[in-house]
Write an enzyme that holds these catalytic residues in place. Structure first.
Site, mmCIF file in Angstrom:
data_model
loop_
_atom_site.group_PDB
_atom_site.id
_atom_site.type_symbol
_atom_site.label_atom_id
_atom_site.label_comp_id
_atom_site.label_asym_id
_atom_site.label_seq_id
_atom_site.Cartn_x
_atom_site.Cartn_y
_atom_site.Cartn_z
ATOM 1 N N LYS A 7 76.620 73.968 -17.821
ATOM 2 C CA LYS A 7 77.150 73.472 -19.096
ATOM 3 C C LYS A 7 78.649 73.262 -18.927
ATOM 4 O O LYS A 7 79.314 74.014 -18.222
ATOM 5 C CB LYS A 7 76.915 74.526 -20.186
ATOM 6 N N GLY A 15 67.327 66.163 -18.259
ATOM 7 C CA GLY A 15 67.800 67.138 -19.251
ATOM 8 C C GLY A 15 66.795 67.372 -20.346
ATOM 9 O O GLY A 15 66.043 68.348 -20.340
ATOM 10 N N CYS A 75 81.604 63.236 -23.873
ATOM 11 C CA CYS A 75 80.827 63.862 -24.943
ATOM 12 C C CYS A 75 80.988 63.029 -26.222
ATOM 13 O O CYS A 75 82.106 62.748 -26.643
ATOM 14 C CB CYS A 75 81.300 65.288 -25.185
ATOM 15 N N GLY A 94 69.522 59.955 -18.136
ATOM 16 C CA GLY A 94 69.253 59.450 -19.483
ATOM 17 C C GLY A 94 67.773 59.186 -19.680
ATOM 18 O O GLY A 94 67.261 58.163 -19.234
#
Lengths: 279, 300
Positions: B43, B261, B126, B239
């Site tokens: 992270k 993810g 982000c 993605g």
């Protein structure tokens, strides 16, 4: 049309959503000092020990153990400690609250069983008690005013313990557990939820008496479905691998009874974790 | 069959846990490694400890997930104490960093480098951070950030994680390459929102957030395709990759490795082994012996 192809190949995945369902609060009940239950009219398909994510629009979203389920109603109980629970204190009948879930694994249903709740931890084992035929319940609290569910489980044996002896037996739940296990050597399972230090002591007692234990753990979590990682206990993802773990695993978890992660992800002692949560 | 070399890092397969998912501790890294990932990205962390945004932080919607977690993290100093080092875990680890200001990428890259990660990823993209002007749409800032991070990272390769929320991703990838980036991670989440009809409120505490998962994949494939044309450095295509065919598609668009993810939500951490198995099956069925043979074929 890539998305359409995906929808065709894995319809259960892409069409799936886990948005909160909005319920109007049907009633609120003061269970004990600083402990309240909030109920909703509706059906929730939920196993003993599972939790839901409760969304107070405009405030926050937090995990809450489901404490009561009937065919037409369900609810959760909470102890007022921090910002979110103080906001819950303002919730009244008719208010809109979002609920998604249930999440997590559930308690096994093995008997003869002893079920131990410490403080508001009683609300995490209450649907289990409802599902068991003849459990022995140990309901522990700091004093008389904080004892919840005194009259909830009709026809089931309950031993109340308070730290100061103002109600029931004076002492800790572990003291009562030792007595119960001595008197009931056929006990197959001990279920518990409460402060983690208490659960660690209960596990040690169970180990000494060679009885299997299942404990429901709590950690700060942000999703409920195994993505954020904040609720990890060792390499276990509490929200999907737990929140209920049994003796074999509990005995190997280094974080159990020792450490938890703050909202920032920093790992701290349980003492610091609890003091942050009540701050 | 799936072995991949990314910036000199040998990966047993091209799947990489994307930043922001589970990569919070040594134990989580090991678990994802055991689940079959070729590498794990932590992270993102910065120079200070952060709590992130109020909840709800994540919502599963049709076609994917919206999140506005708000980059919570223990901060680089605590991370150094927590992890000790990153080069002795069961799988190569990519350290993800971000900063509020350009200079933070230099100082935090230097501290992150001391943990010896296999690579440092620069999270400049982000979609739910409150910057004045986002770095991700600013070619000059990206070049400067990459140059500063590169200088401070020593021999550790750096990857710039780009945003799809831009007009021309090609020039931003080129800016990263000029700055000294060894790799491009494409893409971060797309900016999105979901409103609950009963309350009329956004379902994210931060109101807006980032869209990930299957709905993001066509956008990610397009971005990887465009970046591949624009630069000579490798790409981690990220993605919406959820199965083996998605990963193959990403490689055909030109990516060297594949970020995974949100798929962890659909299939749990076991998704890495699943994707690899499906990739191998597809390759066998199509008589493809190595991934190099299909990499970037969409450009021919």
């Amino acid at each position: 049309m890539i998305l359409e192809e995906l929808l065709m190949s894995e319809p259960e995945l892409c069409a799936r959503n886990e948005l909160p369902k909005i319920y109007a609060v049907s009633r609120v009940v003061q269970e004990a000092k600083n402990i309240r239950s909030i109920f909703f009219k509706g059906k929730l398909d939920c196993k003993p020990g599972q939790f839901v994510m409760v969304w107070l629009p405009g405030v926050e979203e937090k995990p809450m153990a489901v404490s009561e389920v009937t065919k037409t109603e369900f609810g959760f109980a909470y102890h007022t400690v921090g910002k979110f629970t103080k906001a819950l204190d303002k919730v009244k009948k008719g208010d809109k609250v979002g609920v998604r879930g249930p999440y997590g694994n559930s308690f096994s249903l093995v008997e003869p069983a002893v079920v131990i709740g410490g403080g508001v931890g009683m609300s995490s084992v209450s649907t289990l008690i409802d599902a068991l035929k003849k459990p022995i319940i140990i309901n522990g609290a700091r004093d008389k005013e904080h004892v919840m569910y005194q009259n909830r489980f009709k026809g089931k044996k309950m031993i109340i313990t308070t730290d100061d002896g103002s109600l029931g037996k004076k002492g800790f739940t572990t003291d009562a557990l030792r007595g119960v296990l001595k008197e009931n050597p056929k006990t197959k399972k001990v279920y518990t939820c409460g402060p983690e230090i208490m659960m660690k002591k209960i596990l040690e007692t169970c180990n000494a008496y060679k009885v299997d234990c299942e404990a429901s753990l709590e950690r700060y979590m942000k999703c409920g479905y195994g993505i954020c990682g904040n609720c990890m206990v060792d390499d276990k993802i509490l929200c999907i691998d737990g929140p209920i773990f049994s003796s074999k695993l509990l005995n190997t978890l280094k974080d159990f009874g020792n450490a938890a992660r703050l909202k920032t992800g920093r790992k701290v002692s349980l003492k610091e974790y609890y003091s942050w949560k009540s701050g | 069959m799936l072995q991949t070399t990314l910036c000199g890092i040998k990966l047993k397969n091209p799947t990489i846990l994307a930043s922001g998912i589970l990569g919070i501790s040594k134990e989580s890294v090991d678990r994802i490694g055991k689940s079959g990932a070729g590498a794990v990205t932590l992270k993102s962390i910065c120079h200070e400890e952060r709590t992130g945004h109020p909840g709800p932080n994540m919502m599963v919607i049709e076609g994917g997930m919206l999140n506005a977690v708000g980059l919570p993290g223990q901060g680089i100093k605590n991370a150094i104490a927590d992890f000790g080092r990153l080069d002795n875990l069961s799988v190569p680890v990519i350290g993800s960093i971000f900063g509020y200001k350009i200079e933070h990428f230099g100082t935090v890259a230097k501290q992150m480098a001391s943990l010896k990660p296999a690579m440092i990823e620069l999270d400049i993209s982000c979609p739910h951070m409150d910057y004045d002007k986002p770095f991700y749409a600013d070619a000059d800032a990206i070049r400067e950030i990459c140059a500063l991070a590169k200088k401070n990272a020593g021999k550790i390769p750096i990857s710039a994680k780009l945003s799809p929320n831009v007009y021309n991703i090609k020039e931003l990838a080129q800016a990263a390459e000029k700055g000294g980036a060894d790799c491009i991670t494409a893409i971060n989440a797309a900016s999105g929102m979901k409103i609950d009809l009963e309350t009329g409120k956004s379902l994210l505490g931060h109101k807006t957030g980032g869209l990930t998962g299957p709905a993001l994949k066509p956008i990610a494939v397009r971005c990887v395709y465009e970046v591949y044309d624009a630069v000579d450095i490798p790409i981690i295509g990220t993605g919406g990759v959820t199965d083996g065919k998605d990963a193959i598609e990403m490689i055909m668009a030109g990516s060297t490795a594949v970020g995974v993810g949100t798929a962890c939500y659909y299939h749990g951490p076991a998704v890495f082994a699943k994707i690899c198995k499906e990739m191998e099956q597809w390759m066998k069925d199509h008589k493809v012996r190595k991934l190099d043979d299909i990499r970037g074929v969409a450009h021919e």
